[in-house]
Design a protein around this motif. Structure first.
Motif, PDB file in Angstrom:
ATOM      1  N   ILE A 416      25.833   0.714  -6.037  1.00 12.22           N
ATOM      2  CA  ILE A 416      26.403   0.163  -4.804  1.00 12.22           C
ATOM      3  C   ILE A 416      27.230  -1.088  -5.100  1.00 12.22           C
ATOM      4  CG2 ILE A 416      25.867  -0.437  -2.409  1.00 12.22           C
ATOM      5  CD1 ILE A 416      23.041   0.494  -2.907  1.00 12.22           C
ATOM      6  N   TRP A 417      27.011  -1.728  -6.234  1.00 13.81           N
ATOM      7  CA  TRP A 417      27.680  -2.991  -6.573  1.00 13.81           C
ATOM      8  C   TRP A 417      28.991  -2.727  -7.310  1.00 13.81           C
ATOM      9  CZ3 TRP A 417      22.530  -3.186  -5.681  1.00 13.81           C
ATOM     10  CH2 TRP A 417      21.997  -4.336  -5.075  1.00 13.81           C
ATOM     11  N   GLY A 418      30.117  -2.883  -6.618  1.00 10.43           N
ATOM     12  CA  GLY A 418      31.401  -2.685  -7.266  1.00 10.43           C
ATOM     13  C   GLY A 418      31.645  -3.677  -8.380  1.00 10.43           C
ATOM     14  N   ASN A 419      31.339  -4.961  -8.131  1.00  9.02           N
ATOM     15  CA  ASN A 419      31.598  -5.981  -9.154  1.00  9.02           C
ATOM     16  C   ASN A 419      30.713  -5.789 -10.374  1.00  9.02           C
ATOM     17  OD1 ASN A 419      29.254  -6.675  -7.791  1.00  9.02           O
ATOM     18  ND2 ASN A 419      29.711  -8.862  -7.676  1.00  9.02           N
ATOM     19  N   TYR A 420      29.487  -5.316 -10.194  1.00 11.19           N
ATOM     20  CA  TYR A 420      28.579  -5.111 -11.319  1.00 11.19           C
ATOM     21  C   TYR A 420      29.034  -3.930 -12.177  1.00 11.19           C
ATOM     22  CZ  TYR A 420      24.223  -4.916 -13.963  1.00 11.19           C
ATOM     23  OH  TYR A 420      23.292  -4.925 -14.976  1.00 11.19           O
ATOM     24  N   VAL A 421      29.407  -2.836 -11.526  1.00  8.68           N
ATOM     25  CA  VAL A 421      29.880  -1.669 -12.276  1.00  8.68           C
ATOM     26  C   VAL A 421      31.164  -2.012 -13.035  1.00  8.68           C
ATOM     27  CG1 VAL A 421      30.748   0.697 -12.068  1.00  8.68           C
ATOM     28  CG2 VAL A 421      28.768  -0.027 -10.716  1.00  8.68           C
ATOM     29  N   ALA A 422      32.018  -2.839 -12.439  1.00  8.82           N
ATOM     30  CA  ALA A 422      33.254  -3.240 -13.118  1.00  8.82           C
ATOM     31  C   ALA A 422      32.965  -3.991 -14.412  1.00  8.82           C
ATOM     32  CB  ALA A 422      34.109  -4.096 -12.190  1.00  8.82           C
ATOM     33  N   GLU A 423      31.819  -4.691 -14.488  1.00  8.60           N
ATOM     34  CA  GLU A 423      31.474  -5.404 -15.716  1.00  8.60           C
ATOM     35  C   GLU A 423      31.253  -4.440 -16.874  1.00  8.60           C
ATOM     36  OE1 GLU A 423      31.397  -8.676 -16.442  1.00  8.60           O
ATOM     37  OE2 GLU A 423      32.320  -8.951 -14.472  1.00  8.60           O
ATOM     38  N   TYR A 424      30.674  -3.268 -16.597  1.00 12.00           N
ATOM     39  CA  TYR A 424      30.537  -2.247 -17.646  1.00 12.00           C
ATOM     40  C   TYR A 424      31.921  -1.859 -18.186  1.00 12.00           C
ATOM     41  CZ  TYR A 424      25.732  -0.921 -16.099  1.00 12.00           C
ATOM     42  OH  TYR A 424      24.397  -0.880 -15.789  1.00 12.00           O
ATOM     43  N   ILE A 425      32.854  -1.682 -17.254  1.00  9.42           N
ATOM     44  CA  ILE A 425      34.179  -1.197 -17.652  1.00  9.42           C
ATOM     45  C   ILE A 425      34.879  -2.244 -18.507  1.00  9.42           C
ATOM     46  CG2 ILE A 425      36.317  -0.176 -16.804  1.00  9.42           C
ATOM     47  CD1 ILE A 425      33.672   1.300 -16.050  1.00  9.42           C
ATOM     48  N   LYS A 426      34.739  -3.517 -18.145  1.00 12.58           N
ATOM     49  CA  LYS A 426      35.347  -4.585 -18.941  1.00 12.58           C
ATOM     50  C   LYS A 426      34.748  -4.647 -20.346  1.00 12.58           C
ATOM     51  CE  LYS A 426      35.078  -8.016 -15.863  1.00 12.58           C
ATOM     52  NZ  LYS A 426      35.304  -9.363 -15.254  1.00 12.58           N
ATOM     53  N   GLN A 427      33.516  -4.166 -20.486  1.00 10.81           N
ATOM     54  CA  GLN A 427      32.880  -4.148 -21.806  1.00 10.81           C
ATOM     55  C   GLN A 427      33.267  -2.930 -22.624  1.00 10.81           C
ATOM     56  OE1 GLN A 427      28.635  -4.843 -21.858  1.00 10.81           O
ATOM     57  NE2 GLN A 427      28.734  -6.325 -20.198  1.00 10.81           N
ATOM     58  N   GLY A 428      34.053  -2.015 -22.043  1.00 10.16           N
ATOM     59  CA  GLY A 428      34.538  -0.873 -22.819  1.00 10.16           C
ATOM     60  C   GLY A 428      34.068   0.492 -22.369  1.00 10.16           C
ATOM     61  N   ALA A 429      33.362   0.589 -21.230  1.00  9.58           N
ATOM     62  CA  ALA A 429      32.910   1.902 -20.760  1.00  9.58           C
ATOM     63  C   ALA A 429      34.105   2.764 -20.352  1.00  9.58           C
ATOM     64  CB  ALA A 429      31.948   1.748 -19.589  1.00  9.58           C
ATOM     65  N   GLN A 430      34.134   3.997 -20.838  1.00 12.45           N
ATOM     66  CA  GLN A 430      35.242   4.917 -20.541  1.00 12.45           C
ATOM     67  C   GLN A 430      34.892   5.917 -19.449  1.00 12.45           C
ATOM     68  OE1 GLN A 430      35.125   5.377 -24.902  1.00 12.45           O
ATOM     69  NE2 GLN A 430      37.316   5.786 -24.746  1.00 12.45           N
ATOM     70  N   PHE A 431      33.626   6.012 -19.093  1.00 11.25           N
ATOM     71  CA  PHE A 431      33.214   6.771 -17.914  1.00 11.25           C
ATOM     72  C   PHE A 431      31.907   6.187 -17.411  1.00 11.25           C
ATOM     73  CE2 PHE A 431      30.632   8.965 -21.023  1.00 11.25           C
ATOM     74  CZ  PHE A 431      29.542   9.474 -20.325  1.00 11.25           C
ATOM     75  N   ILE A 432      31.546   6.535 -16.178  1.00  7.63           N
ATOM     76  CA  ILE A 432      30.350   5.996 -15.523  1.00  7.63           C
ATOM     77  C   ILE A 432      29.295   7.088 -15.421  1.00  7.63           C
ATOM     78  CG2 ILE A 432      29.446   4.966 -13.405  1.00  7.63           C
ATOM     79  CD1 ILE A 432      32.367   3.991 -12.865  1.00  7.63           C
ATOM     80  N   ALA A 433      28.113   6.816 -15.932  1.00  8.03           N
ATOM     81  CA  ALA A 433      26.999   7.754 -15.815  1.00  8.03           C
ATOM     82  C   ALA A 433      25.978   7.164 -14.844  1.00  8.03           C
ATOM     83  CB  ALA A 433      26.361   7.992 -17.182  1.00  8.03           C
ATOM     84  N   VAL A 434      25.840   7.771 -13.695  1.00 10.40           N
ATOM     85  CA  VAL A 434      24.856   7.324 -12.705  1.00 10.40           C
ATOM     86  C   VAL A 434      23.607   8.184 -12.849  1.00 10.40           C
ATOM     87  CG1 VAL A 434      24.328   7.040 -10.259  1.00 10.40           C
ATOM     88  CG2 VAL A 434      26.631   6.545 -11.099  1.00 10.40           C
ATOM     89  N   VAL A 435      22.488   7.545 -13.176  1.00  8.33           N
ATOM     90  CA  VAL A 435      21.217   8.272 -13.262  1.00  8.33           C
ATOM     91  C   VAL A 435      20.341   7.786 -12.111  1.00  8.33           C
ATOM     92  CG1 VAL A 435      21.392   8.652 -15.735  1.00  8.33           C
ATOM     93  CG2 VAL A 435      20.256   6.599 -14.928  1.00  8.33           C
ATOM     94  N   THR A 436      19.873   8.711 -11.310  1.00  7.97           N
ATOM     95  CA  THR A 436      19.175   8.315 -10.084  1.00  7.97           C
ATOM     96  C   THR A 436      18.098   9.333  -9.726  1.00  7.97           C
ATOM     97  OG1 THR A 436      19.516   7.662  -7.774  1.00  7.97           O
ATOM     98  CG2 THR A 436      20.854   9.480  -8.572  1.00  7.97           C
ATOM     99  N   ASN A 437      17.249   8.929  -8.814  1.00 10.85           N
ATOM    100  CA  ASN A 437      16.234   9.816  -8.264  1.00 10.85           C
ATOM    101  C   ASN A 437      16.243   9.622  -6.752  1.00 10.85           C
ATOM    102  OD1 ASN A 437      14.058  11.366  -7.562  1.00 10.85           O
ATOM    103  ND2 ASN A 437      12.592  10.348  -8.899  1.00 10.85           N
ATOM    104  N   ASP A 438      16.947  10.479  -6.050  1.00  5.08           N
ATOM    105  CA  ASP A 438      17.077  10.346  -4.604  1.00  5.08           C
ATOM    106  C   ASP A 438      16.025  11.139  -3.842  1.00  5.08           C
ATOM    107  OD1 ASP A 438      19.215   8.771  -5.173  1.00  5.08           O
ATOM    108  OD2 ASP A 438      20.749  10.232  -4.623  1.00  5.08           O
ATOM    109  N   GLY A 439      15.054  11.678  -4.570  1.00  4.35           N
ATOM    110  CA  GLY A 439      14.030  12.485  -3.912  1.00  4.35           C
ATOM    111  C   GLY A 439      13.104  11.695  -3.017  1.00  4.35           C
ATOM    112  N   TRP A 440      13.006  10.350  -3.241  1.00  6.67           N
ATOM    113  CA  TRP A 440      12.142   9.530  -2.401  1.00  6.67           C
ATOM    114  C   TRP A 440      12.574   9.580  -0.945  1.00  6.67           C
ATOM    115  CZ3 TRP A 440       8.320   8.630  -5.424  1.00  6.67           C
ATOM    116  CH2 TRP A 440       8.498   8.256  -6.757  1.00  6.67           C
ATOM    117  N   TRP A 441      13.858   9.816  -0.707  1.00 12.32           N
ATOM    118  CA  TRP A 441      14.414   9.684   0.641  1.00 12.32           C
ATOM    119  C   TRP A 441      14.272  10.962   1.454  1.00 12.32           C
ATOM    120  CZ3 TRP A 441      19.744   7.540  -1.339  1.00 12.32           C
ATOM    121  CH2 TRP A 441      19.491   6.450  -2.164  1.00 12.32           C
TER     122      TRP A 441
END
Length: 545
Positions: A416-441
Motif C-alpha cells: 500500500i506504501w508507494g514511497n516504500y515500494v519506490a525505495e526498492y526500485i531505487k536500490q535496483g529492483a527490476q520487478f516487484i514481487a508481492v507475497v501475501t496471504n489474503d485468506g484472513w479476510w
C-alpha cells in the motif's frame, strides 16, 4: 440539522460507490465531497451554536460510514489473529480513528474560514487533508488504505501520470475539483456571483479533461523495453485458519513444488511463493535454515531449472545472546528470540537472502507506541495478540539472483506504501514481487482492493508486479497497470508469465512525494494564518462566497 446529515449521508454513499472494487466508478470521487461541503457551509452560515463541534461530528459521520462500508472486512482479518474483543478494539483504528482525523481536518477548515478568505481556507483544507493521509502512513497506527489517490485503482487508465506524482497527486486532483464544483453549486443555489461561474466551470472542466487526456496518451503510447524473464506465481490455497491442522509443513512444501512444476519452463528464473509459505510449527531459525529438510528439498527442486530462484514468504526467527532489538524477548537464560514475517531468496548457491517485513500491522504484528503502551502487553497476550511484536528492518532490501536480476520482496500490507515500494526500485529492483496471504479476510472486497492497489505500484515505478496470494487473487500486472493474468479466489493453482524487466527510474521513483512536501509546507502556512491573524468579522465570513 436533519437536512445537513442527509447531505453528509449522500457524500458517504458517493465515496463508497466510487471506491474499489466497483469497476470504473472512480469519477464519482470528483463529486463525493460536494454534499458534505454544502452541509458544512449551511452550518457556517446558519444560526447554530457551537458550529465547530457540529462540523466535526457531521464530518465524522460521513467518514465513519464511508470507511466502514469500504473496509468492513478489517474485522475479519483482525479476528483471524485476535480474540473477538481485541479484534473489535483494533478494528476501531480504521473504522473510528481515521474518521476522527478526517473530522479534525474539517474542523481546522472551519477555523481557517473564521480567520481568512475562501481561497486560503481551501488551501488549508487541501494541506490538512494531505497531512492527515501522510500521518496515516507514518505513525504506529498507520493504515493508508483509504488514501484518496488509491480510489483510482479500479480505473488506472486515468492516472498514468502517477509515475510523476504518486497517489498524492490523485488526492489533490479529487479535492481541487470537488472544491470548484462546490463553489459553483453554492453560488447557483444562493443566486450569487462572487466568482465567475463560467470561469469556475471552465477551470473544473480543464482540470478534469487535461489530466485524463494526458493519462490516456501515456497509456496508449507507453511501450515496454524488451528484457524478458520467465516467472511462476504459485497459489497453494492453504486455509490460514488451520495452517498446521490441515497439513504438515512438509506436505505444504510439496504442494508448492508440485504446483510450480505444472507450469514451469526450463528457462523459469523466479518461482514466487506466498507469505509464510515456508514454515514450521515453531518457525525457521534463519542461521540454521540450511540444515532444515525444507532447504534441501528446495535445492533438489531447483536442479531442473538452471537459472531458477525461489522467492518465498517465510516464518522465521533469530536467536541472540543479548536483547539487541526492541522486539527480542528472553526465552531462556541468556537466549533472546526475535520472530519475523519475512521473505527469503533461495538459489542453487550457498547464499541465502532474507528480508524482514517493515510495515507491520498495528495491534497484530506490533504493539502501537510500544514503550508508551507497554502496560497493555499482558492484555494483548491474554487475548491472543502481539506483545513484543515482530522484528523488522528499517529499510527495504532487494533480492538479487545470480544472473543479476533484482526483485523487490514486498510482503502483504507493504504494497500500500508507494514511497516504500519506490525505495526498492531505487536500490535496483527490476520487478516487484508481492507475497501475501489474503485468506484472513474471507471472500470480501478486501482481497480485491489489495489486488487493485498493486496496479498503482506498477504505474508509479513502471515495473511488472508478480503477485502470489495464498488463497487468491494471484496475478501478473504489467508496467501500465493492466492485469495480464489472474487466478480465481480459493483455488490451488499456479500461473506463469514472461515479463519485461525494467531498469529505468520514473520521476516519482527518483523524487518521491513532492506534492506531499509542498502540502506539508502549506499546512505550516495555514497554521500560521489561523494562529497569527485576528478574527474575521462575521459579515466577512458570510460574504466569502
Amino acid at each position: 440539522m436533519k437536512q445537513n446529515y442527509a447531505l453528509a449521508l449522500g457524500s458517504a454513499f458517493l465515496l463508497w460507490l466510487a471506491w474499489p472494487p466497483v469497476p470504473y466508478s472512480s469519477p464519482l470521487l470528483f463529486v463525493g465531497f460536494v454534499p458534505l461541503l454544502v452541509a458544512i457551509e449551511n452550518i457556517i452560515r446558519g444560526t447554530y451554536t457551537r458550529k465547530g463541534r457540529k462540523i466535526f461530528w457531521i464530518s465524522f459521520f460521513t467518514g465513519f460510514l464511508w470507511n466502514t462500508a469500504s473496509i468492513y472486512w478489517v474485522y475479519n482479518s483482525m479476528n483471524a489473529y485476535l480474540s473477538g474483543y481485541v479484534a473489535l478494539l483494533i478494528s476501531l483504528i480504521p473504522f473510528g480513528l481515521a474518521p476522527l482525523l478526517m473530522a479534525a481536518v474539517f474542523r481546522l477548515y472551519y477555523q481557517m474560514r473564521k480567520k481568512t478568505n475562501l481561497i486560503f481556507s481551501f488551501g488549508g483544507l487541501l494541506s490538512f487533508w494531505v497531512g492527515y493521509e501522510f500521518l496515516h502512513q507514518w505513525w504506529d497506527l498507520a493504515f493508508p488504505w483509504m488514501t484518496l489517490g488509491n480510489g483510482f485503482a479500479n480505473f488506472h487508465q486515468l492516472v498514468q501520470w502517477y509515475s510523476y506524482t504518486g497517489v498524492f497527486g490523485g488526492t489533490m486532483w479529487v479535492w481541487t475539483i470537488n472544491l470548484l464544483l462546490f463553489v459553483l453549486i453554492w453560488q447557483k443555489k444562493e443566486k450569487i456571483n462572487v466568482y465567475s461561474n463560467t470561469g469556475i466551470g471552465l477551470t473544473a472542466l480543464s482540470l478534469l479533461v487535461i489530466p485524463i487526456s494526458v493519462s490516456l496518451l501515456l497509456y496508449s503510447n507507453y511501450e515496454e523495453h524488451k528484457n524478458p524473464s520467465q516467472i511462476v506465481v504459485v497459489q497453494p490455497n492453504i486455509d490460514p485458519y488451520v495452517k498446521f491442522g490441515s497439513m504438515p509443513p512438509e506436505a505444504q512444501l510439496e504442494s508448492l513444488i508440485q504446483l510450480s512444476e505444472k507450469v514451469a519452463k526450463p528457462n523459469t528464473e523466479f518461482f514466487i511463493w506466498p507469505e509464510t509459505a515456508i514454515s514450521a510449527e515453531r518457525g525457521i531459525d534463519e542461521n540454521e535454515f540450511r540444515s532444515y529438510p525444507a532447504y534441501e528439498r528446495i535445492l533438489q527442486f531447483l536442479e531442473n531449472y538452471k537459472n531458477g530462484n525461489v522467492l518465498s514468504g517465510i516464518e522465521s526467527y533469530q536467536l541472540y545472546s543479548d536483547p539487541k532489538t526492541p522486539t527480542a524477548r528472553e526465552v531462556s537464560a541468556g537466549v533472546f528470540w526475535d520472530p519475523f514475517n519475512a521473505a527469503v531468496l533461495v538459489d542453487r548457491s550457498s547464499k541465502l537472502q532474507f528480508y524482514h517485513k517493515s510495515k507491520l500491522v498495528p495491534g497484530v504484528e506490533q504493539l502501537p507506541f510500544g514503550r508508551a503502551l507497554s502496560f497493555m502487553k499482558p492484555l494483548f497476550a491474554h487475548f491472543g495478540g502481539s506483545t513484543g511484536g515482530y522484528g523488522s528492518q528499517p529499510e527495504p532490501s532487494v533480492f538479487y539472483a545470480q544472473s543479476g536480476i533484482g526483485a523487490a520482496p514486498v510482503i502483504c500490507y507493504e504494497s500500500i506504501w508507494g514511497n516504500y515500494v519506490a525505495e526498492y526500485i531505487k536500490q535496483g529492483a527490476q520487478f516487484i514481487a508481492v507475497v501475501t496471504n489474503d485468506g484472513w479476510w474471507g471472500d470480501t472486497s478486501g482481497k480485491d482492493q489489495h489486488l487493485q492497489y498493486a496496479k498503482l505500484r506498477a504505474i508509479e515505478n513502471r515495473r511488472w508486479v508478480a503477485r502470489s496470494a495464498n488463497t487468491g487473487i494471484s496475478a501478473f500486472i504489467n508496467q501500465r497497470g493492466d492485469i495480464v493474468q489472474q487466478t480465481a479466489w480459493w483455488e490451488p493453482t499456479a500461473i506463469t508469465q514472461e515479463i519485461n524487466l525494467n531498469e529505468d527510474l520514473t520521476f516519482y521513483t527518483r523524487y518521491g512525494d513532492i506534492i506531499l512536501y509542498l502540502s506539508l509546507l502549506g499546512g505550516v502556512v495555514s497554521v500560521y494564518l489561523m494562529v497569527g491573524r485576528k478574527k474575521t468579522r462575521k459579515q466577512d465570513l458570510i460574504s466569502h462566497i
